[in-house]
Design a protein around this motif. Structure first.
Motif, PDB file in Angstrom:
ATOM      1  N   ILE A  12     -20.495 127.181  41.200  1.00  0.00           N
ATOM      2  CA  ILE A  12     -20.833 126.004  40.326  1.00  0.00           C
ATOM      3  C   ILE A  12     -20.667 124.628  41.369  1.00  0.00           C
ATOM      4  CG2 ILE A  12     -19.709 124.545  38.438  1.00  0.00           C
ATOM      5  CD1 ILE A  12     -18.995 126.991  37.239  1.00  0.00           C
ATOM      6  N   ILE A  13     -19.746 124.608  42.125  1.00  0.00           N
ATOM      7  CA  ILE A  13     -19.528 123.406  42.963  1.00  0.00           C
ATOM      8  C   ILE A  13     -20.470 123.162  44.054  1.00  0.00           C
ATOM      9  CG2 ILE A  13     -18.019 122.174  44.660  1.00  0.00           C
ATOM     10  CD1 ILE A  13     -15.547 123.380  42.959  1.00  0.00           C
ATOM     11  N   SER A  14     -20.967 124.224  44.607  1.00  0.00           N
ATOM     12  CA  SER A  14     -21.925 124.312  45.676  1.00  0.00           C
ATOM     13  C   SER A  14     -23.279 123.978  45.239  1.00  0.00           C
ATOM     14  CB  SER A  14     -22.030 125.671  46.459  1.00  0.00           C
ATOM     15  OG  SER A  14     -20.660 125.849  47.129  1.00  0.00           O
ATOM     16  N   TYR A  15     -23.907 124.768  44.152  1.00  0.00           N
ATOM     17  CA  TYR A  15     -25.181 124.438  43.761  1.00  0.00           C
ATOM     18  C   TYR A  15     -25.034 123.121  43.019  1.00  0.00           C
ATOM     19  CZ  TYR A  15     -27.360 128.810  43.932  1.00  0.00           C
ATOM     20  OH  TYR A  15     -28.240 129.824  44.528  1.00  0.00           O
ATOM     21  N   GLY A  16     -24.036 122.586  42.513  1.00  0.00           N
ATOM     22  CA  GLY A  16     -23.855 121.188  41.811  1.00  0.00           C
ATOM     23  C   GLY A  16     -23.980 120.225  42.922  1.00  0.00           C
TER      24      GLY A  16
END
Length: 404
Positions: free
Chosen positions: A20-24
């Motif tokens: 979630i964090i990396s794609y965001g």
């Protein structure tokens, strides 16, 4: 529940947070922050998305190496290094004094992406528990699908209070303080994968159950890489520009609200696949997911009697469903056809082709959008998506012939 099952479920939960964090931070936020960057650097949309396309291209070039390293070193170790590289790249972008430094710094974020996004995360799950990996991959994509739903509104809200540079600093902190510890923990759980041995015996017993015969592997790999490349071109073009395109077709300020339907639609399609997916082959899901993408584009091209808002909602739902299923089959289709031997390397080769082709999508789509308008851009993206459907139908024919 066995120890291996408990470990794989714990890994899915942890990877869900880091994905979630990396794609965001590395992908979904760019279209929201791009106008502020363009205003500061006095650069047009084409220039900004040309630089962003460079991140996808470098990611494609690096993918074969990241896949081989995941097999040789353990995927968790590769993800640990990737989160450090992502944080450093975001920091350099935030501190870049001018365009000539910012553009190369932005491209370097692409070096980190193959190491921390789905490909290597899928390899982690395969290395922890190969038998449960297909179901765990579906569960991971189910969780990570909320990245766009969270980060599009988050980036929009943060821009009201902070500059894009301050937001990048915050994103770098997320990589260092959350993703890095998660990936380091996972590095203690993963092991090296069996390597590909082209010279190995062609005896079916030497291959994983369910994998293709040796004679069909090369053709299948080329076709699968091509199918994912066509589909990813259409996906990448629209994912980066989703909110601006919705605004351009006439939704105005409602574009962000309609765009938030995309994430729940991803979640819904992945949930259905997790419950009912065992009834369908990975190849059937690949064909369906690829077909949903051009069908979604057509919803924004419906004639006037259909209310624009209705077409936009249908678009967001179908596009989210197609994207959600596509993320799953990128991991499960190679596993089903080729087995877990050298899984990271095979996935890396497919991703290299996919990202190399799709790296041009944001720039080409932005150019067409600026020069010819949103309807022409949508029509061209839909055509490319249809090419992906045809290619996967060719894969299905090859698979049937291989087992006759």
């Amino acid at each position: 529940m066995t120890l291996s099952a408990r470990r794989s479920l714990a890994a899915v939960s942890a990877l869900g947070v880091s994905q979630i964090i990396s794609y965001g931070t590395l992908y979904y936020s760019f279209s929201i922050l791009a106008p502020a960057m363009g205003e500061e650097f006095a650069r047009s949309r084409e220039w900004l998305f040309a630089a962003f396309s460079g991140t996808l291209l470098i990611g494609g070039i690096i993918s074969p190496w990241s896949g081989r390293w995941a097999d040789r070193l353990g995927a968790g170790r590769v993800m640990t290094l990737g989160s450090l590289a992502a944080a450093v790249s975001l920091l350099v972008c935030a501190w870049a004094p001018n365009w000539s430094i910012f553009a190369p710094a932005l491209v370097t974020t692409g070096i980190a992406t193959p190491f921390i996004l789905y490909n290597t995360a899928f390899a982690v799950l395969v290395q922890i528990d190969p038998q449960a990996a297909p179901r765990r991959i579906t569960l991971l994509t189910l969780i990570a699908g909320f990245s766009s739903t969270l980060f599009w509104p988050l980036a929009t809200g943060l821009l009201k209070w902070f500059t894009w540079r301050e937001i990048f600093l915050y994103y770098a902190g997320l990589q260092l303080c959350i993703c890095f510890p998660i990936h380091f923990w996972l590095s203690q759980m993963t092991r090296r994968s069996p390597m590909l041995r082209p010279e190995a015996s062609s005896d079916p017993a030497t291959f994983d159950a369910g994998s293709l015969p040796l004679a069909s592997r090369r053709s299948a790999l080329i076709l699968i890489a091509s199918g994912f490349s066509f589909g990813s071109f259409a996906l990448s073009a629209m994912l980066v520009h989703l909110v601006p395109v919705l605004a351009a077709v006439g939704l105005g300020t409602s574009a962000v609200l309609v765009g938030t339907i995309f994430g729940p639609s991803q979640f819904a399609s992945r949930l259905v696949n997790m419950v009912l997916g065992h009834r369908f082959s990975a190849l059937a899901v690949a064909i369906l997911s690829t077909a949903l993408i051009p069908l979604a584009f057509l919803m924004l091209l419906l004639p006037p009697p259909v209310p624009l808002i209705a077409g936009a909602v249908l678009f967001a739902m179908l596009f989210g469903m197609g994207s959600g299923l596509n993320s799953i089959v990128q991991g499960t289709l190679p596993l089903a056809l080729f087995g877990h031997r050298g899984y990271g390397e095979i996935l890396g080769k497919i991703t290299a082709a996919r990202l190399t082709v799709s790296s041009t999508a944001p720039f080409i789509f932005a150019f067409i959008l600026e020069q010819f308008g949103p309807h022409a851009a949508l029509a061209i993206a839909a055509f490319v998506g249809c090419c992906g459907v045809v290619t996967f139908l060719m894969v299905a024919r090859l698979v049937r012939r291989s087992y006759q």
